[in-house]
Design a protein around this motif. Structure first.
Motif, PDB file in Angstrom:
ATOM      1  N   SER A 209      -6.224   6.239   1.507  1.00  0.00           N
ATOM      2  CA  SER A 209      -6.486   5.852   0.908  1.00  0.00           C
ATOM      3  C   SER A 209      -5.762   4.118   1.651  1.00  0.00           C
ATOM      4  O   SER A 209      -6.738   3.146   1.741  1.00  0.00           O
TER       5      SER A 209
ATOM      6  N   SER B  81       0.795  -1.474   0.029  1.00  0.00           N
ATOM      7  CA  SER B  81       0.305   0.236   0.128  1.00  0.00           C
ATOM      8  C   SER B  81       1.074   0.992   0.331  1.00  0.00           C
ATOM      9  O   SER B  81      -0.024   2.538   0.825  1.00  0.00           O
TER      10      SER B  81
ATOM     11  N   LEU C 179      -0.034   4.185  -1.880  1.00  0.00           N
ATOM     12  CA  LEU C 179      -1.617   4.708  -1.798  1.00  0.00           C
ATOM     13  C   LEU C 179      -1.184   6.154  -0.465  1.00  0.00           C
ATOM     14  O   LEU C 179      -0.367   5.655   0.233  1.00  0.00           O
TER      15      LEU C 179
ATOM     16  N   GLU D 183      -6.008   2.562  -6.012  1.00  0.00           N
ATOM     17  CA  GLU D 183      -5.428   3.617  -6.957  1.00  0.00           C
ATOM     18  C   GLU D 183      -6.217   4.008  -8.250  1.00  0.00           C
ATOM     19  O   GLU D 183      -5.922   5.353  -8.472  1.00  0.00           O
TER      20      GLU D 183
END
Length: 583
Positions: free
Chosen positions: A167, A160, A163, A199
Motif C-alpha cells: 500500500s 503511512s 499501511l 487502509e
C-alpha cells in the motif's frame, strides 16, 4: 495544455518501472476517486513568482527574503534526500546470522554515532530512510530534485506507517501523479484521504486482532512524574475503564461513610482523607487502585528483583542546603522536595562514594567469577542505561552483566578478571551482538579517581567511538560549595552573607601562611600551582562600592609560627591550600 498539466513523472523519466509495473500503476490510478486521481494547481509556483504571489513586488527586501527562504527549503529537501540515501545504505544487512535483531542493533549503533541521537531516534530514522528509498522511489526522486518540500515528504512517510509495504508503494504512485504546486493544506488533506482509502482496501483476516495493544511508560510533563499509556481496542479499554471507575466511586462512597461514622478510612495511605476531612478525588482513587492491583499471572512465577530501585539524593539536598534534584535510577530527575520525602520514608540508606573533582563513582574490588550484589549496584550507578553508545534501555529492568574481556571459566589465570573495571551491563540485544563479534569494547586505562572510558568498535569496518561513564556531577558542585564555605570560615565571613560573594581565585593571598603552605611530605606533583602575585589590593578586587569587612592590615596577619589570638587554629594534617575541611 499548460506546463503544470503536462508535468511528467520523474520516476518514469529514469526508467524505474517496467511495462507490467506501469500497467498495474495505471489500473490503480484508474480505481481512485477523481479527487485523488486528478490533482492539479491553478498556477505554477516558482521562485520568480514569489514576489507577485506574496504581494511584495514593490518591496525588494521582502521579495529577496522570500526567495532566500525558497532556496533554503530547497536545500533542506536536498540534504534530507542525501541523509536518507546514506542511512538506507547503512541499513543494508550483511552476514549469515539468523537473528535479524542483531544486524538491526548494529546498524542502529552506527547511526547513533553518525546522527548523535539516541538509539530509538536512530532506529526511527533508519526505518524512514529505508522506506523512503525502497517504497517511495518516485516521491524520493522529487525530493532529490528539490520539487517536493521536505515537510511534505516526512509527513507522507509518517502518515503511512500503518499501511503495508504494497500500500505504501501505491501511495507513491498516486502522489507522483499530483502537481507539486498545490498548497500544503491540500496536499496533507489528500494524503490523509488516500491513506484512509488504502487502509479500507487492505484485507485483514480479523480487523479487531490487527488493532495495536500496548502498555508503555512515558516521561511525565511535570518534574518527578511519569505517564502509563494504554492503547488497545476501544471495547477492551472502555471495559477496563468502567471497572476502574466504578471501583473508585465505590471506594469514594466508603470514604465518605467512614468520615461520617468515624470508622477506619479505606485506601487512604497518606492520611489525606483524615487530614482534610474530604474523600479523595476519583482521579486519585483510580491511581491508588491501579497501583495496588495485583495482576493475574495464571500460575506464572515472577523472579525476585535483581536490583533495588535506586533514588540518589545529594547530601546537601538532604540537609536542605541545596536545591539540586535527586534522580531515580540515574535517569529520571526528582524535585528536591520529593527526593527528601522519599529519603525520609526509607528504612535503609546506602552511601555512594564519588571522587569530588571528577564525580566518578569509586570502584569496588572483587576477585571472583560471579559479580557480587555490590558490584552490580556499582555498575548500575556507572551506567544507568545499557553501556552501548546511544542505547536507552535501563539497566535496572532487563540487563545482563558481561565481562568486557571474556572470563574463561575453569581456566585460572586466563581471561579477564571479575572486577568492576572489566564489567558492564548490557541489554540482551547488545549482549548478543558483542558475543557474535559485532561489537567489541575495550576498557581504556585511567587514574583510580578519574571517570572510566570505554572504546567501542562497531562492526567489521573499523568504526569506533569512545564513551565516558556516567558521572555524579552534583558531587563536583558539592565539593566546590564546601570549599567555598571553608574558605569563608577561615576569613571569618559568615556563610551565606553578602561578603562571601567575592571569594575568588586570589583568596589564598589573604589567608594565614599555615593555611597556604602545602602539608609536609606532599609530593611536588600534587601541590597546587603557585599563583602569580597580584598588584591589586584585596579591596581593588571587589565590585564597585564593596568594602571587605574582615581583612586585617598586612602587619596584623599572623605568621606561620602560630595562629593569631582568638583565631581558629589549623590542625595538623595533609591539608591543601585551603586547610582542613569544616567537618
Amino acid at each position: 495544455m499548460s506546463a503544470v498539466e503536462s508535468q511528467s513523472s520523474l520516476f518514469d523519466e529514469q526508467g524505474g518501472a517496467g511495462p507490467a509495473d506501469r500497467a498495474a500503476d495505471s489500473a490503480f490510478l484508474a480505481s481512485l476517486p477523481s479527487h485523488l486521481r486528478t490533482v492539479r494547481a491553478r498556477e505554477e509556483l516558482t521562485r520568480d513568482s514569489l514576489p507577485r504571489r506574496g504581494a511584495s513586488v514593490e518591496n525588494p527586501q521582502l521579495s529577496e527574503a522570500a526567495q532566500r527562504v525558497w532556496d533554503a527549503e530547497r536545500q533542506s529537501a536536498l540534504c534530507l534526500a542525501e541523509k536518507y540515501r546514506a542511512l538506507a545504505e547503512l541499513h543494508a544487512h550483511e552476514g549469515e546470522y539468523e537473528e535479524f535483531a542483531e544486524f538491526d542493533e548494529v546498524d542502529t549503533t552506527r547511526a547513533v554515532l553518525a546522527l548523535r541521537v539516541t538509539a530509538n531516534a536512530a532506529a526511527g530514522q533508519l526505518r524512514d530512510a529505508h522506506q523512503a528509498v525502497h517504497l517511495f522511489p518516485r516521491a524520493f526522486a522529487a525530493l532529490e530534485a528539490g520539487k517536493m518540500p521536505s515537510a511534505w515528504f516526512q509527513s507522507m512517510i509518517k502518515s503511512s506507517r500503518r499501511l503495508s509495504d504494497s500500500s505504501r508503494k501505491k501511495v507513491d504512485v498516486a502522489v507522483d501523479s499530483w502537481s507539486m504546486d498545490i498548497t500544503a493544506e491540500r496536499f496533507f488533506r489528500l494524503v490523509k484521504k488516500l491513506i484512509a482509502l488504502l487502509e479500507q482496501r487492505e484485507q485483514h483476516p480479523d480487523p479487531v486482532s490487527s488493532l495495536p495493544r500496548s502498555v508503555d511508560l512515558l516521561p511525565g510533563h511535570e518534574p518527578g512524574t511519569g505517564i502509563l499509556q494504554i492503547v488497545g481496542p476501544i471495547p477492551d479499554v472502555l471495559a477496563q475503564w468502567k471497572r476502574l471507575d466504578e471501583s473508585a466511586r465505590a471506594v469514594q462512597s466508603a470514604q465518605r461513610a467512614a468520615l461520617r461514622d468515624g470508622t477506619p478510612v479505606p485506601h487512604d495511605p497518606d492520611g489525606q482523607v483524615l487530614t482534610t476531612g474530604k474523600a479523595l478525588p476519583l482521579s486519585v482513587l483510580r491511581f491508588v487502585l491501579m497501583a495496588t492491583a495485583t495482576p493475574d499471572l495464571e500460575g506464572a512465577s515472577v523472579p525476585e528483583a535483581r536490583f533495588r530501585l535506586n533514588i540518589t539524593v545529594p547530601v546537601l539536598t538532604l540537609l536542605g542546603a541545596s536545591d539540586a534534584p535527586g534522580d531515580l535510577d540515574g535517569i529520571t530527575p526528582l524535585p528536591p522536595s520529593m527526593a527528601r520525602s522519599l529519603a525520609g520514608a526509607a528504612e535503609v540508606w546506602h552511601r555512594v562514594l564519588t571522587e569530588p573533582a571528577h564525580g566518578a563513582f569509586l570502584p569496588l574490588p572483587a576477585e571472583r567469577c560471579t559479580p557480587t550484589a555490590a558490584m552490580l549496584e556499582h555498575l548500575r550507578l556507572r551506567n544507568a542505561s545499557c553501556a552501548v553508545p546511544g542505547c536507552t534501555r535501563p539497566t535496572s529492568w532487563a540487563s545482563e552483566c558481561d565481562h568486557i574481556e571474556e572470563c574463561r571459566r575453569g581456566t585460572p589465570g586466563e581471561g579477564g578478571p571479575t572486577e568492576v573495571e572489566n564489567l558492564h551491563l548490557l541489554c540482551w540485544q547488545h549482549h548478543l551482538d558483542k558475543t557474535n563479534g559485532l561489537l567489541d569494547p575495550t576498557r581504556l586505562p585511567t587514574a583510580p579517581t578519574e571517570p572510566g572510558r570505554t572504546r567501542w568498535a562497531v562492526g567489521p569496518h573499523g568504526d569506533s567511538v569512545t564513551v565516558i561513564d556516567d558521572l555524579d556531577t552534583e558531587s563536583i558542585r558539592m565539593a566546590e560549595l564546601l570549599g567555598t564555605a571553608w574558605t569563608a570560615f577561615l576569613r571569618g565571613i559568615p556563610a551565606g552573607s553578602a561578603d562571601d560573594e567575592y571569594l575568588g581565585e586570589d583568596i589564598t593571598d589573604t589567608l594565614p601562611a599555615a593555611a597556604r603552605a602545602p602539608a609536609p611530605g606532599t609530593p611536588a606533583d600534587r601541590r597546587p600551582p603557585a599563583r602569580p602575585p597580584s598588584d591589586r589590593s584585596p579591596s581593588d578586587q571587589l565590585p564597585p562600592g564593596r568594602r571587605p569587612r574582615s581583612l586585617p592590615p598586612p602587619d596584623e596577619v599572623p605568621s606561620s609560627d602560630g595562629p593569631a589570638p582568638g583565631a581558629p587554629g589549623i590542625p595538623p594534617g595533609p591539608w591543601g591550600e585551603d586547610g582542613p575541611p569544616p567537618f
